[in-house]
Design a protein around this motif. Sequence first.
Motif, PDB file in Angstrom:
ATOM      1  N   PRO A 263      10.777  21.402  -3.613  1.00 39.28           N
ATOM      2  CA  PRO A 263      10.114  22.352  -2.716  1.00 39.28           C
ATOM      3  C   PRO A 263      11.098  23.277  -2.004  1.00 39.28           C
ATOM      4  CG  PRO A 263       9.210  20.161  -2.399  1.00 39.28           C
ATOM      5  CD  PRO A 263      10.398  20.019  -3.299  1.00 39.28           C
ATOM      6  N   VAL A 264      12.262  22.754  -1.666  1.00 35.09           N
ATOM      7  CA  VAL A 264      13.287  23.583  -1.016  1.00 35.09           C
ATOM      8  C   VAL A 264      13.753  24.665  -1.987  1.00 35.09           C
ATOM      9  CG1 VAL A 264      15.616  23.585  -0.043  1.00 35.09           C
ATOM     10  CG2 VAL A 264      14.028  21.744   0.542  1.00 35.09           C
ATOM     11  N   LEU A 265      14.010  24.284  -3.231  1.00 32.92           N
ATOM     12  CA  LEU A 265      14.437  25.259  -4.236  1.00 32.92           C
ATOM     13  C   LEU A 265      13.354  26.304  -4.475  1.00 32.92           C
ATOM     14  CD1 LEU A 265      16.118  22.766  -6.714  1.00 32.92           C
ATOM     15  CD2 LEU A 265      17.298  24.495  -5.333  1.00 32.92           C
ATOM     16  N   ASN A 266      12.088  25.868  -4.526  1.00 32.14           N
ATOM     17  CA  ASN A 266      10.979  26.810  -4.712  1.00 32.14           C
ATOM     18  C   ASN A 266      10.922  27.826  -3.572  1.00 32.14           C
ATOM     19  OD1 ASN A 266      10.136  25.603  -7.086  1.00 32.14           O
ATOM     20  ND2 ASN A 266       8.601  24.329  -6.092  1.00 32.14           N
ATOM     21  N   GLN A 267      11.015  27.348  -2.344  1.00 30.62           N
ATOM     22  CA  GLN A 267      10.964  28.252  -1.189  1.00 30.62           C
ATOM     23  C   GLN A 267      12.127  29.231  -1.199  1.00 30.62           C
ATOM     24  OE1 GLN A 267      10.843  25.552   2.112  1.00 30.62           O
ATOM     25  NE2 GLN A 267       8.684  25.078   1.842  1.00 30.62           N
ATOM     26  N   GLU A 268      13.313  28.745  -1.530  1.00 28.52           N
ATOM     27  CA  GLU A 268      14.481  29.627  -1.567  1.00 28.52           C
ATOM     28  C   GLU A 268      14.339  30.694  -2.647  1.00 28.52           C
ATOM     29  OE1 GLU A 268      18.353  27.912  -1.546  1.00 28.52           O
ATOM     30  OE2 GLU A 268      17.830  26.455  -0.006  1.00 28.52           O
ATOM     31  N   ALA A 269      13.815  30.317  -3.812  1.00 27.68           N
ATOM     32  CA  ALA A 269      13.650  31.277  -4.899  1.00 27.68           C
ATOM     33  C   ALA A 269      12.659  32.369  -4.517  1.00 27.68           C
ATOM     34  CB  ALA A 269      13.190  30.564  -6.170  1.00 27.68           C
ATOM     35  N   ILE A 270      11.571  31.983  -3.870  1.00 31.80           N
ATOM     36  CA  ILE A 270      10.573  32.980  -3.453  1.00 31.80           C
ATOM     37  C   ILE A 270      11.149  33.872  -2.361  1.00 31.80           C
ATOM     38  CG2 ILE A 270       8.330  33.265  -2.316  1.00 31.80           C
ATOM     39  CD1 ILE A 270       7.458  30.702  -3.867  1.00 31.80           C
ATOM     40  N   ALA A 271      11.871  33.283  -1.430  1.00 31.24           N
ATOM     41  CA  ALA A 271      12.466  34.081  -0.351  1.00 31.24           C
ATOM     42  C   ALA A 271      13.539  35.024  -0.879  1.00 31.24           C
ATOM     43  CB  ALA A 271      13.058  33.158   0.715  1.00 31.24           C
ATOM     44  N   ALA A 272      14.358  34.562  -1.807  1.00 33.32           N
ATOM     45  CA  ALA A 272      15.450  35.387  -2.338  1.00 33.32           C
ATOM     46  C   ALA A 272      14.967  36.377  -3.398  1.00 33.32           C
ATOM     47  CB  ALA A 272      16.527  34.493  -2.951  1.00 33.32           C
ATOM     48  N   GLN A 273      13.820  36.101  -4.004  1.00 32.43           N
ATOM     49  CA  GLN A 273      13.288  36.926  -5.087  1.00 32.43           C
ATOM     50  C   GLN A 273      14.292  37.048  -6.239  1.00 32.43           C
ATOM     51  OE1 GLN A 273      10.051  38.454  -5.478  1.00 32.43           O
ATOM     52  NE2 GLN A 273       9.780  36.799  -3.992  1.00 32.43           N
TER      53      GLN A 273
END
Length: 176
Positions: free
Chosen positions: A136-146
């Motif tokens: 979930p942390v990786l998912n959130q970071e990927a969406i935030a960083a685009q």
Amino acid sequence: MRRAVVTSAATAAGVVLLLSLKPHEAAGPAPVIGSGPGTGAGQGTAADSGTGSGSEVSAPSNAPAPSASAPASVSASASAPAAGATRKVSGDTVNTRYGPVQVQVTLAGSRITAVDVVKYPSAERRDREINTSALPVLNQEAIAAQSARIDVVSGATYTSDGYVRSLQSALDRAKG
């Protein structure tokens, strides 16, 4: 001389006690892994012990929520723009030391709206604990960083590396 012997014995006893301690399970409510329909739910803690035989779990993102002991899909979503068609692009399956990692990216235009982790190491209980916290942390970071330029999760280095490589291949595939 007598103090040295007593100090050495106390140190040895302390080391033996520390090595015999076993980690305890965290108490409290189980964290939710993602949001939206088809999201797996589970609980665990993040610390990569390096155990696991590398089996994989694969399920469609519209599958019902699985039990906490064997999550089938881990995803995170951001609010999708109303305009533009959404599409899903799968990344390469990246073999890591503890098992394969593969992500599927949902894009609205060129914007990442969701990331589903299709495959991840889950053979051992410790693998599931690590990944239910790290993904979930990786998912959130990927969406935030685009983008795939995200930090690895401490304690889940191999999974993080496989995640980033699979995500980058999906984004490359989406451009071409």
